[in-house]
Design a protein around this motif. Structure first.
Motif, PDB file in Angstrom:
ATOM      1  N   UNK A   1      -5.192  11.198   5.162  1.00  0.00           N
ATOM      2  CA  UNK A   1      -3.818  10.472   4.684  1.00  0.00           C
ATOM      3  C   UNK A   1      -3.039   9.852   5.640  1.00  0.00           C
ATOM      4  N   UNK A   2      -3.067  10.596   6.885  1.00  0.00           N
ATOM      5  CA  UNK A   2      -2.207  10.142   7.794  1.00  0.00           C
ATOM      6  C   UNK A   2      -2.805   9.100   8.495  1.00  0.00           C
ATOM      7  N   UNK A   3      -4.188   9.241   8.580  1.00  0.00           N
ATOM      8  CA  UNK A   3      -4.867   8.025   9.342  1.00  0.00           C
ATOM      9  C   UNK A   3      -4.338   6.713   8.450  1.00  0.00           C
TER      10      UNK A   3
ATOM     11  N   UNK B   1       7.693  13.957  -6.602  1.00  0.00           N
ATOM     12  CA  UNK B   1       7.620  13.085  -7.597  1.00  0.00           C
ATOM     13  C   UNK B   1       8.796  11.970  -7.505  1.00  0.00           C
ATOM     14  N   UNK B   2       9.936  12.361  -7.278  1.00  0.00           N
ATOM     15  CA  UNK B   2      10.888  11.310  -7.163  1.00  0.00           C
ATOM     16  C   UNK B   2      10.795  10.326  -5.951  1.00  0.00           C
ATOM     17  N   UNK B   3      10.250  10.705  -4.724  1.00  0.00           N
ATOM     18  CA  UNK B   3       9.816  10.179  -3.759  1.00  0.00           C
ATOM     19  C   UNK B   3       8.635   9.001  -4.327  1.00  0.00           C
ATOM     20  N   UNK B   4       7.754   9.363  -5.005  1.00  0.00           N
ATOM     21  CA  UNK B   4       6.604   8.339  -5.347  1.00  0.00           C
ATOM     22  C   UNK B   4       7.112   7.353  -6.530  1.00  0.00           C
ATOM     23  N   UNK B   5       8.013   7.965  -7.320  1.00  0.00           N
ATOM     24  CA  UNK B   5       8.688   6.978  -8.287  1.00  0.00           C
ATOM     25  C   UNK B   5       9.616   5.864  -7.503  1.00  0.00           C
ATOM     26  N   UNK B   6      10.354   6.429  -6.545  1.00  0.00           N
ATOM     27  CA  UNK B   6      10.977   5.642  -5.607  1.00  0.00           C
ATOM     28  C   UNK B   6      10.222   4.473  -4.788  1.00  0.00           C
ATOM     29  N   UNK B   7       9.239   5.034  -4.235  1.00  0.00           N
ATOM     30  CA  UNK B   7       8.177   4.089  -3.402  1.00  0.00           C
ATOM     31  C   UNK B   7       7.851   2.863  -4.333  1.00  0.00           C
TER      32      UNK B   7
ATOM     33  N   UNK C   1       0.875   1.342   8.612  1.00  0.00           N
ATOM     34  CA  UNK C   1       2.273   1.505   8.817  1.00  0.00           C
ATOM     35  C   UNK C   1       3.272   1.638   7.669  1.00  0.00           C
ATOM     36  N   UNK C   2       2.962   2.549   7.053  1.00  0.00           N
ATOM     37  CA  UNK C   2       3.750   3.013   5.767  1.00  0.00           C
ATOM     38  C   UNK C   2       3.770   4.416   5.578  1.00  0.00           C
ATOM     39  N   UNK C   3       5.160   4.841   5.298  1.00  0.00           N
ATOM     40  CA  UNK C   3       5.369   6.429   5.398  1.00  0.00           C
ATOM     41  C   UNK C   3       4.395   7.126   4.379  1.00  0.00           C
ATOM     42  N   UNK C   4       4.009   8.196   4.662  1.00  0.00           N
ATOM     43  CA  UNK C   4       2.987   8.981   3.562  1.00  0.00           C
ATOM     44  C   UNK C   4       3.732   9.881   2.870  1.00  0.00           C
ATOM     45  N   UNK C   5       3.461   9.968   1.644  1.00  0.00           N
ATOM     46  CA  UNK C   5       4.045  10.866   0.833  1.00  0.00           C
ATOM     47  C   UNK C   5       3.185  12.120   0.530  1.00  0.00           C
TER      48      UNK C   5
ATOM     49  N   UNK D   1       0.741  -1.149  -0.094  1.00  0.00           N
ATOM     50  CA  UNK D   1       0.063  -0.011  -0.141  1.00  0.00           C
ATOM     51  C   UNK D   1       0.773   1.183  -0.196  1.00  0.00           C
ATOM     52  N   UNK D   2       0.535   2.267  -0.987  1.00  0.00           N
ATOM     53  CA  UNK D   2       0.956   3.558  -0.673  1.00  0.00           C
ATOM     54  C   UNK D   2       0.130   4.731  -0.760  1.00  0.00           C
ATOM     55  N   UNK D   3       0.433   5.379   0.133  1.00  0.00           N
ATOM     56  CA  UNK D   3      -0.679   6.587   0.299  1.00  0.00           C
ATOM     57  C   UNK D   3      -0.102   7.915  -0.014  1.00  0.00           C
TER      58      UNK D   3
END
Length: 244
Positions: free
Chosen positions: A53-55, A108-114, A61-65, A13-15
């Motif tokens: 989003x924080x919720x 955007x780089x963080x999204x691509x990396x994740x 238990x995954x970092x939020x972008x 999961x990615x949020x």
């Protein structure tokens, strides 16, 4: 002998949240002088989006972008000149390029990396892009891009659970995508990368109707994993090893 099989695998999961805040770095506050009301209005950000989003990030238990400045400084979901509001256009082009380097590119780089990392470790990834909408009343939209069969399955299963709880939820297939959404959908295989945009009416957060915000949020958080669990994601057939 040898055999082959398909197996159900875990979905990551990615949020993410583009318009999380109405913050303005001090260096750019002058262009908003006298227009502070615009910043704090729904023109400047999406109330409730960061809270939701924080919720999700805490629940899974995954970092939020998420974005770190108001979209009136730079709209992280758009490209080119469309990124700049009437306020940002007061700034020199070189200054706007610096803003993009400091805020848009890392986001955007963080999204691509994740996404890249999650797809390397898991057979599938559900990317929930979280928005709140000032133009609807009590409505929740679950939107997926064209050709996104896996995302449509996740959205359908999630919608079924939410509708059963008496929420007004509509699933939109082949929804019009933002520039960011389109670029991510083009960069990753939609058979594994499931992109789903949720847009929640701001009446829940700002007015507590038709449901209290915390009640709605809990239902959204608690229903996603079971819904995703209903969708079997199959890996490619693989040969078994053993005595023959």
């Amino acid at each position: 002998c040898s055999a082959s099989w398909k197996f159900k695998v875990m979905t990551a999961f990615l949020f993410s949240c583009d318009n999380a805040t109405c913050a303005v770095p001090e260096a750019y506050r002058e262009i908003f002088r006298g227009s502070e009301d615009a910043l704090t209005s729904t023109e400047g950000w999406e109330p409730g989006a960061l809270n939701l989003s924080q919720g999700f990030a805490m629940k899974f238990r995954t970092p939020l972008v998420h974005g770190d400045v108001t979209r009136l400084l730079i709209d992280l979901g758009k490209d080119g000149d469309a990124r700049w509001s009437r306020f940002a256009l007061k700034l020199p082009e070189a200054t706007r390029a610096k803003i993009a380097d400091r805020h848009e590119r890392p986001y955007r780089a963080m999204l691509h990396q994740r996404i890249t990392e999650d797809l390397r470790r898991h057979e599938a990834l559900l990317h929930v892009m979280i928005h709140t909408d000032p133009a609807t009343d009590g409505l929740i939209l679950l939107e997926t891009p064209a050709g996104a069969e896996l995302a449509e399955k996740f959205a359908g299963a999630w919608r079924a659970r939410l509708v059963a709880a008496d929420l007004d939820v509509r699933q939109v297939r082949e929804a019009e995508a933002s520039a960011l959404e389109a670029s991510l959908a083009a960069a990753f295989p939609l058979g594994k990368y499931a992109q789903l945009r949720i847009s929640v009416s701001q009446t829940y957060f700002l007015q507590g109707r038709p449901w209290r915000w915390e009640t709605l949020k809990k239902l959204l958080l608690d229903s996603l994993a079971p819904a995703v669990g209903e969708v079997a994601v199959s890996a490619p057939e693989s040969p078994a090893t053993g005595p023959s």
